[in-house]
Structures are given as C-alpha cells and as structure tokens.
Design a protein around this motif. Structure first.
Motif, PDB file in Angstrom:
ATOM      1  N   THR A   1       0.846  -1.205   0.000  1.00  0.00           N
ATOM      2  CA  THR A   1       0.000   0.000   0.000  1.00  0.00           C
ATOM      3  C   THR A   1       0.878   1.252   0.000  1.00  0.00           C
ATOM      4  O   THR A   1       2.090   1.191   0.252  1.00  0.00           O
ATOM      5  N   ALA A   2       0.230   2.390  -0.244  1.00  0.00           N
ATOM      6  CA  ALA A   2       0.961   3.667  -0.234  1.00  0.00           C
ATOM      7  C   ALA A   2       1.629   3.897   1.127  1.00  0.00           C
ATOM      8  O   ALA A   2       2.790   4.315   1.195  1.00  0.00           O
ATOM      9  N   ILE A   3       0.899   3.604   2.198  1.00  0.00           N
ATOM     10  CA  ILE A   3       1.470   3.840   3.535  1.00  0.00           C
ATOM     11  C   ILE A   3       2.646   2.894   3.789  1.00  0.00           C
ATOM     12  O   ILE A   3       3.700   3.311   4.294  1.00  0.00           O
TER      13      ILE A   3
ATOM     14  N   LYS B   1       4.596   1.595   1.549  1.00  0.00           N
ATOM     15  CA  LYS B   1       5.727   2.076   0.723  1.00  0.00           C
ATOM     16  C   LYS B   1       6.418   3.253   1.416  1.00  0.00           C
ATOM     17  O   LYS B   1       7.645   3.355   1.425  1.00  0.00           O
ATOM     18  N   GLY B   2       5.624   4.151   1.994  1.00  0.00           N
ATOM     19  CA  GLY B   2       6.183   5.309   2.695  1.00  0.00           C
ATOM     20  C   GLY B   2       6.994   4.902   3.915  1.00  0.00           C
ATOM     21  O   GLY B   2       8.097   5.413   4.153  1.00  0.00           O
TER      22      GLY B   2
END
Lengths: 209, 209
Positions: A86-88, A90-91
């Motif tokens: 997910t984006a989170i 990946k961050g």
C-alpha cells in the motif's frame, strides 16, 4: 542481467539479498575491492563512479546505486513485494530504509574508512581520493552506538522494522548491524529486542549469503 | 495531510516541491528551525527525530524522511509520475536521486554544519548533538565542487537528470544546487550544461516555492 558484486562489502550484500528474495535470474561478476579492481579501467567502463553494487540490465542500462537496483527489481519482479504493497507501507519502508542507511550504514562507513590503515586516502568510496579524518571516525562510532540503542527501542513489540512483514528495511538493517562488527560494535545483552529480531531472521536463506 | 515545513531549509523544500507537482491537498505547519522549534517537546511528539520535513497522514502515520514522503505520494497521487513509469525509469530516477543526495546535498550539509558559528554543536540534524569537525567542512566543500563538475558533464546533451522527463531526481538536484549558495558554491561560467538545465527549469511553478 549481470550483477557486479563483492562478497566482502556491505553495499553489494543488500542487492544480493534482494536478488535472492526476488529469485531474479542473473549472472554474477565479482569485483575484488581489496585489490582495487573497482578503480581499474575495465570496471570504470561499467561504472565510472567505481562502486559496487552495479546491475547491468538486458538493454545495457547500468544501475549503480542500491536505491535504483531496488526500485528496478520491485517493478520488474513484483513478487514478493519488498518495498510495500500500500501507499502507507511504501512510505514507511522507504523512510526506515533511509534512516537506517544514514544513521547505521553511513556511521559504520565513517568509523571504518576514516580509521583503517588499509583505507588511508580512501575515506569515501568512489573515483576520488579523500584523506581520513580521525575525528569523523570517532563521531561515526558514537553515532553507531546511538543507532543500536534506537533500533532496539524501535523493535520493542515489533517483528519487523517497518511493517508487519519482512521488507527491504529489514535487509538494510541486517546488513548494517552485521557490518558494524568490523568496527567492534555489536548488540549488547540489554538490546533484547534487536537480538530477538536478528535471531528470528537468522534462518532466512537470503540472509545467509 | 499535515505537512511540517520550514522555508529556510533544503530538505523540506524537496517535499514541498513534490506536493506542489502532485497537487496533493494538505495543510502546512511551519517549524522554526532558527529558533530550535524542532527540538521542543511539541514537535518531538510528532517526530522524535526532530527533523523536517514530516508528513502526517490521515490515519495518523507520520512519514519523516523525504524518501518515504516521495514513495507515499507517488503511490497515493500517481499523476504526474515523478519516480518513473517503467521499471528502468524507476531504477534510473532512484539511482540519480541517491547520488545527488549523497554527493550534493550531504556535501553542502557537511560544509555548512561543520563551519557555521550558528551550528556549533549541531553538526548533524536530529535529536543528538555532535561537535563540528572543521576538516569535514573543508572536505564537504571539495566534494561539492566535484559534484558541480560531474553534474555539468552528465547534463551534456540532456534536458533532465535521469530520464527524458522532469522527475524527482531533478527536484533533488535543483534543491542541492540552489542550497550550495549558502557555502558560496555556484555554477561557474564553464558549467554551461548545468546553467542551461537550471535556466530551463526556472519558470516551473513548483520550483519557485
């Protein structure tokens, strides 16, 4: 793909572990850093910056940084994901990876390269020569001890560094922690979280190479 | 999202430019680094590492490194892509971004933080205090001059740093080049490629902030 590796150095180990996790087919060429092969004309044609790892792709593109090798492999060989789903995720994985690189791996490199008699005049990797700075070796050691303490705190009640799965951030942390032995820094008995995390990963095949 | 920014520092500028390129909706909270606000108890609750940029997401997650902020934004706001469309582009942009960070931005930071009277005892960002090392300031300056020469060479017959489009690698390079003025390093007249590249980007709205 051709992977330019060196078994005695930490940076190419990160790429080697990732290639293994991804089961990405590749040939290996070992570059003998102890003999200065990375500074020779043959390797300069591959990577003018004179560093390993380097990954030569089928179209001739050469990726010369761990970040680039990881971004390429994650996109070309998406399974298993190592940079997050997910984006989170990946961050978080990218954030932890950078922190560990800067606070851990760079600290070991500063401590080692600014003190080892074998690295006189070679305080930074690459094509240019820089003198050792003894105070920087001492500062690297101090930062490295802070890094071990912080990572141990962070791993309280956690199985992995960035998310609830093994990721590239764990790879970078394992390589940093293992490499620290070269400057005689290792987990203290009170670093119970760090020791548990490293012990749990010990049987993972990619980390035995 | 809440973006913790500081208009006088280079690191948060990278995130600010990226947020603008992505047109990602967010609130801004400015942290006054000159007054040491990043070291105060209020900001420590947001980022215990005491650094900006930081990006607080809707679910409360705080991303504290540029790499993590970029990875999150690229995934959550994919257009326009700033980290590459293909696997090879992703690899090249990540590689160049890292090189510029290490050889450019870190070199300016070494030169500045190890020499400025205002940064005495604060030679590294973050929660811990480290003494200045004057030799490291000198080495940072030397590395920075090498970086300008190399980037100029690299930009021969190129419009952008990593691919044939504007990318995050250009953002990092612009921030590094602009920030170098603080230690009195700037493009020399013979850096014609570097000057052309920077001049062509001058009208880009995100780079005017």
């Amino acid at each position: 793909m051709i992977f330019y590796d060196c078994l005695t150095a930490p940076s190419p180990r990160r790429a080697r572990i990732l290639l293994h996790e991804k089961q990405a087919p590749h040939e290996v060429v070992n570059i003998d850093l102890m003999q200065g092969e990375q500074l020779g004309e043959a390797f300069k044609l591959i990577n003018p910056s004179c560093t390993v790892p380097a990954l030569k792709l089928e179209d001739g593109t050469v990726l010369t940084e761990n970040s680039g090798i990881a971004a390429y492999l994650e996109s070309a060989f998406p399974n298993p994901p190592m940079l997050g789903k997910t984006a989170i995720e990946k961050g978080l994985i990218a954030s932890w990876n950078s922190k560990i690189e800067f606070e851990g791996l760079y600290a070991v490199a500063e401590a080692l390269r600014n003190s080892s008699p074998m690295m006189k005049g070679r305080a930074i990797t690459g094509a240019n020569n820089y003198d050792q700075i003894p105070e920087l070796a001492a500062r690297g050691l101090a930062r490295l001890n802070v890094f071990f303490d912080r990572l141990n705190e962070h791993l309280e009640e956690r199985d992995f560094i960035a998310t609830d799965e093994f990721s590239y951030a764990d790879i970078t942390a394992v390589v940093g922690i293992d490499f620290a032995r070269i400057v005689k820094v290792q987990a203290k008995p009170e670093h119970t979280n760090l020791i548990r995390w490293r012990t749990n990963l010990a049987q993972r095949p990619s980390l035995q190479i």
